[in-house]
Scaffold this motif. Structure first.
Motif, short mmCIF file in Angstrom:
data_model
loop_
_atom_site.label_atom_id
_atom_site.label_comp_id
_atom_site.label_asym_id
_atom_site.label_seq_id
_atom_site.Cartn_x
_atom_site.Cartn_y
_atom_site.Cartn_z
N TYR A 163 0.78 -1.27 -0.52
CA TYR A 163 -0.04 0.19 0.16
C TYR A 163 0.92 1.29 -0.30
O TYR A 163 2.27 1.47 0.84
CB TYR A 163 -0.88 0.48 1.51
CG TYR A 163 -1.44 1.34 1.29
CD1 TYR A 163 -2.89 1.39 0.68
CD2 TYR A 163 -1.49 2.22 2.98
CE1 TYR A 163 -4.16 2.43 0.87
CE2 TYR A 163 -2.44 3.52 2.82
CZ TYR A 163 -3.14 3.49 2.00
OH TYR A 163 -3.68 4.46 2.00
N ASN A 164 0.69 1.92 -0.69
CA ASN A 164 1.92 3.32 -1.01
C ASN A 164 0.51 4.91 -0.88
O ASN A 164 -0.83 4.91 -0.80
CB ASN A 164 1.40 3.84 -2.59
CG ASN A 164 2.30 5.39 -3.03
OD1 ASN A 164 2.46 6.01 -1.96
ND2 ASN A 164 3.56 4.86 -3.78
N LYS A 165 1.65 4.49 1.10
CA LYS A 165 0.00 5.88 1.58
C LYS A 165 0.46 7.30 1.37
O LYS A 165 -0.57 8.69 1.23
CB LYS A 165 1.29 6.06 3.27
CG LYS A 165 1.13 4.43 3.76
CD LYS A 165 1.94 4.42 5.62
CE LYS A 165 1.72 3.43 5.74
NZ LYS A 165 2.37 3.71 6.88
N ARG A 166 0.90 7.43 0.03
CA ARG A 166 1.26 8.81 -0.06
C ARG A 166 -0.06 9.15 -2.05
O ARG A 166 0.48 10.19 -1.95
CB ARG A 166 2.53 8.95 -1.07
CG ARG A 166 3.72 9.31 -0.08
CD ARG A 166 4.93 9.03 -0.89
NE ARG A 166 5.28 7.87 -1.61
CZ ARG A 166 6.42 8.33 -2.74
NH1 ARG A 166 6.94 8.66 -2.26
NH2 ARG A 166 6.53 6.75 -3.12
N ASP A 168 -1.88 7.04 -2.14
CA ASP A 168 -3.19 5.74 -1.62
C ASP A 168 -3.86 4.75 -2.32
O ASP A 168 -5.02 4.86 -3.01
CB ASP A 168 -5.09 7.04 -1.28
CG ASP A 168 -5.32 5.88 -1.23
OD1 ASP A 168 -5.72 5.44 0.61
OD2 ASP A 168 -6.65 6.48 -0.89
N GLN A 193 -3.41 -3.28 5.32
CA GLN A 193 -2.39 -3.34 5.86
C GLN A 193 -2.82 -3.03 7.53
O GLN A 193 -1.51 -2.62 8.30
CB GLN A 193 -2.02 -1.93 5.64
CG GLN A 193 -2.68 -0.72 5.61
CD GLN A 193 -3.84 -0.73 4.58
OE1 GLN A 193 -3.99 -1.39 3.89
NE2 GLN A 193 -4.58 0.83 4.57
N ASP A 239 7.80 -1.75 6.66
CA ASP A 239 6.87 -0.22 7.17
C ASP A 239 7.13 0.86 7.89
O ASP A 239 7.59 1.09 8.74
CB ASP A 239 5.64 -1.07 8.44
CG ASP A 239 3.93 0.36 8.71
OD1 ASP A 239 4.24 0.81 7.80
OD2 ASP A 239 3.10 0.26 9.33
N GLU A 243 5.35 3.72 2.74
CA GLU A 243 4.47 2.70 1.90
C GLU A 243 4.08 1.96 2.86
O GLU A 243 5.53 1.32 4.58
CB GLU A 243 4.59 2.28 0.90
CG GLU A 243 6.56 1.69 1.42
CD GLU A 243 6.94 1.57 -0.56
OE1 GLU A 243 6.39 1.51 -1.66
OE2 GLU A 243 8.59 2.01 -0.33
N SER A 244 3.65 0.57 2.91
CA SER A 244 3.43 -0.42 4.20
C SER A 244 3.09 -1.85 3.01
O SER A 244 2.67 -1.73 1.77
CB SER A 244 2.54 -0.60 4.65
OG SER A 244 1.04 -0.07 4.55
#
Length: 821
Positions: A163-166, A168, A193, A239, A243-244
């Protein structure tokens, strides 16, 4: 050179049917068309146009270059195929990789925003790990786009699933539609995640499998023993603020989400051989949601799909390609406006565990007749069932019918609507052993026929009352009624064995399946707490653990229902006096290894460490192939405070108790290791460790064996007489040395079950262990003073070895178990 690279080098003369011979880089002013390809520098991967099977369509893809069977790992234009690869072009335009079809229409692009000044040095490179990278500038520049960020159905070593947190966004694997269409299929693998686990979903919405949460310390998934346990892969979880994701390292394997809805780990070992399947999840194809589509029936252990009576495949061509998700349709379409063609119902057993997951399964406050009539009158109602006095209608779609209830589920009858014009074609089939009943209901009949049918139903009802039924489901387990288990076990008359936890009886269920019913004694827990603990045990599944398939909790009656093991318990083969040639040394060695794997799973692979507390031959059961399965795991917690009484009263258990049990110290998983070691002696000798003869003399086999081992005597003289000395001296010696290591006085000096497993599999050499106090107690002083084997030290030659190898430390076992080079 990596393993796969060296293999590919040996096979350089095999050329992919799409190969044309190319470099690894596509520059800004170059293009790819026809048979032209890019190839990674080490020759592992190749990229170009390919055609799957007999399909007329072409796609841009990446595949393993030297594997004889074309193995696609990534596809660009999944949803927009081309028909002429010689008239189509792959090139870099305005900083993006673009695919133009025969009409020079752009049908696929990397869709990266870029400035005109940044696009001059753009290049495309196929790397040695199978990653396709688009860069601005030099080869050291970071990628602006890469295929690893956009996986299709294959998870390659080194790539991310996360999962790319930047942005989404997620990296998700999605199955092909079928073997000849790489378009987006129904099944996907993604990361959750929040709980750090992998999920398989149907249509990206319905979750039907999970790996269990990731353990940061043991580097394993909680519910899947295969992932992380094998020697092929090394999984890791990352993590950070951006990202995680999960990743894994390997040079010889790949993981895919298959068109079947399973995830599969595949191993490649030789250029002339196909990929080997290492493991697949879910294990059973019938556990895949939507496996056979609407009105389809999953009907055997291989996941074969069939249509319900008077239904046929929606698209036969897809079924021919092994894709059944399109399901079935009625042979005669229902016409709700034509009252002369009023529909009727056919009935079939289904697997109840899926009922709670159906999307159109609203409970209706109707009685049985109202339930039937309301579905009959509702044009949108396709099926109904009446369970536990609740009416359920299925509107628009009916899925996941499963005939495998006899193995792992709780069946019920469901009624599917068909055209009345077809009712005369429906045949009655009754095969109780196979779990299949298909019948039909007539619209209106004469009063005399009603009487006859009623009489027949009464006879059948009475017949079925003598056979056990399954009354309810709780999670993966069947909740049996006490009376049903009484009937199945003939009032608990066929006893298989017993112990401190209770007695075990043989039972036969209504579907003719044989089970073992354990009648627990002295359980002080209430029904709610008991059900909670049993549900936890039911989640624990491993090839070397006996599977719990159901339970009963009615007042003081607490029973557990297990799979039946036809070869009984290990003690029945080891300790009876009759000649028994069924347990050869090879089988005994595999039994020792299987028990080690089962204990390893309980100790290290479950979400919470499970200490068995009562490992002994009576609790090791053997299936039809003599595969060992540990029984009674988890019962220590289930029995609660009464367990200490159980241990002191159980016949034979005292001989397997670790010293910390007797001293009242805290018990860890190393208590099971001690018991396992005592059992290894009995596997070798074929008799109880402790025996008293008619003249009241007492013998302790571990001490007798020590004299032979430490003096380099005749090892084969120690094995069971029934083996007639047919055994490997090396293996018997290894097992005996392991046994002494396992029964060390200090638990810190005992090996873990993972070390035991590795030693038995040949990955660790086993050095001579120190002599435990219990063994030394029965040795003569001359044996101890001979300077051949000294308490607290390793093997010596004429003098005591006081070097580092003999030191006792917290991880003392590492001094005596060394890596096998």
């Amino acid at each position: 050179m990596s393993f796969i690279a060296s293999q590919l080098f040996l096979y350089f003369f095999i050329i992919s049917p799409f190969s044309y011979g190319a470099a690894d880089t596509l520059a800004l002013n170059q293009s790819l068309s026809g048979n032209q390809t890019l190839a990674s520098l080490d020759g592992n991967f190749e990229m170009g146009f390919f055609k799957p099977g007999k399909s007329p369509n072409y796609y841009i893809g990446i595949w393993y270059k030297g594997v004889q069977t074309t193995t696609i790992v990534w596809v660009a234009n999944r949803e927009t195929p081309i028909h002429n690869r010689f008239s189509s072009i792959l090139k870099i335009i305005d900083g993006n990789l673009v695919l133009l079809n025969e009409s020079t229409t752009q049908i696929w692009s990397t869709n990266m925003s870029s400035s005109s000044t940044a696009t001059h040095g753009t290049s495309l490179v196929l790397l040695d790990d199978g990653n396709l990278v688009l860069r601005y500038g030099s080869s050291s520049s970071p990628p602006i786009w890469q295929s690893f960020d956009h996986p299709t159905h294959t998870w390659l070593p080194g790539s991310k699933l996360g999962y790319n947190k930047r942005t989404d966004t997620k990296q998700v694997l999605t199955s092909w539609r079928n073997s000849e269409d790489p378009g987006m299929g129904l099944f996907s693998l993604e990361i959750d995640q929040n709980s750090k686990q992998l999920l398989i979903k149907w249509k990206s919405s319905i979750e039907y499998w999970t790996s269990g949460s990731w353990g940061d310390q043991d580097k394993l998934f909680g519910l899947v023993s295969e992932m992380g346990m094998d020697y092929i892969n090394n999984y890791n979880y990352v993590d950070n603020a951006n990202e995680s994701y999960f990743t894994y390292s390997s040079s010889i394997s790949r993981l895919i989400i298959d068109v079947t809805g399973q995830i599969k780990q595949l191993l490649w070992s030789d250029t002339n051989e196909p990929w080997d399947l290492v493991w697949a999840q879910p294990r059973g194809l019938c556990q895949v949601y939507g496996r056979c589509g609407e009105f389809g029936v999953c009907s055997d252990q291989f996941g074969a799909c069939n249509c319900l009576a008077n239904f046929e495949p929606r698209l036969q061509s897809e079924w021919d390609l092994g894709s059944f998700s399109g399901g079935c349709v009625r042979k005669t379409v229902l016409d709700c406006s034509d009252m002369t063609q009023k529909p009727v119902f056919i009935s079939s057993y289904i697997e109840k565990r899926f009922i709670l997951a159906f999307p159109h399964n609203e409970a209706l406050p109707l009685d049985r007749l109202e339930c039937r009539s309301s579905c009959l009158d509702d044009c949108n109602c396709n099926a109904y069932t009446f369970m536990s006095k609740i009416c359920h209608h299925w509107n628009l779609e009916f899925m996941n019918s499963d005939m495998l209830f006899s193995n792992y589920s709780n069946p019920d009858m469901i009624y599917i609507k068909v055209s009345s014009s077809d009712h005369h074609k429906i045949k009655i089939k009754i095969k109780i052993g196979e779990g299949e009943k298909i019948g039909f209901c007539l619209g209106s009949v004469a009063i005399s026929m009603v009487f006859v049918l009623g009489l027949i139903c009464l006879i059948i009802h009475k017949r079925n009352r003598i056979l056990v039924g399954k009354t309810a489901m709780e999670g993966r387990l069947v909740a049996f009624a006490y009376r049903d288990l009484q009937i199945a076990t003939k009032k608990f008359s066929d006893k298989l064995g017993g112990g401190g936890f209770g007695s075990v009886f043989k039972g036969i269920l209504r579907d003719s399946s044989i089970v073992a019913v354990k009648k627990l004694e002295s359980v002080s827990q209430g029904d709610k707490q008991f059900r909670s603990e049993v549900s936890t045990i039911g989640m624990i599944q491993h090839v070397n653990l006996v599977r719990l398939c159901g339970f009963c909790a009615q007042g003081n009656n607490k029973l557990l229902v297990y799979d039946y093991m036809p070869n009984g318990s290990l003690n029945s083969h080891l300790f009876h006096e009759k000649e028994d040639t069924s347990l050869s040394w090879e089988k005994r060695y595999q039994i020792a290894l299987g028990i080690a794997k089962g204990l390893l799973y309980l100790h290290e692979k479950c979400r919470d460490c499970i200490i068995h507390c009562d490992i002994k031959p009576e609790n090791i059961l053997l299936d039809a192939d003599f595969c060992p399965k540990i029984a009674d795991f988890g019962l220590a917690k289930l029995m609660g405070r009464d367990f200490s009484r159980v241990l002191t009263t159980m016949r034979g258990t005292r001989g397997y108790l670790a010293p910390e049990w007797i001293l009242g110290s805290a018990v860890t998983a190393k208590a099971d290791v001690f018991s396992y070691g005592m059992m290894l002696f009995e596997l070798v000798h074929g008799k109880r460790n402790s025996q008293q003869s008619e003249d009241l003399s007492f013998t302790f086999f571990p001490s007798l064996a020590a004299k032979v081992v430490m003096n380099g005597g005749d090892i084969l003289s120690l094995i069971d007489d029934r083996l007639h000395r047919e055994a490997s001296v090396e293996e018997v010696t290894k097992v005996l040395k392991l046994a002494y290591w396992c029964i060390q006085d200090e638990e810190d000096n005992r090996p873990s079950m993972s070390q035991v497993e590795h030693a038995l599999e040949g990955f660790l050499d086993v050095n001579m262990p120190p002599i435990p106090q219990a063994v030394m107690f029965f040795l003569d002083e001359s044996d101890v003073e001979s300077n051949k084997w000294v308490p607290g030290c390793g093997w010596t030659q004429g003098k005591v070895n006081m070097g580092s190898d003999s030191s006792q430390s917290k991880d003392g076992v590492t001094h005596f178990l060394s890596l096998n080079s």
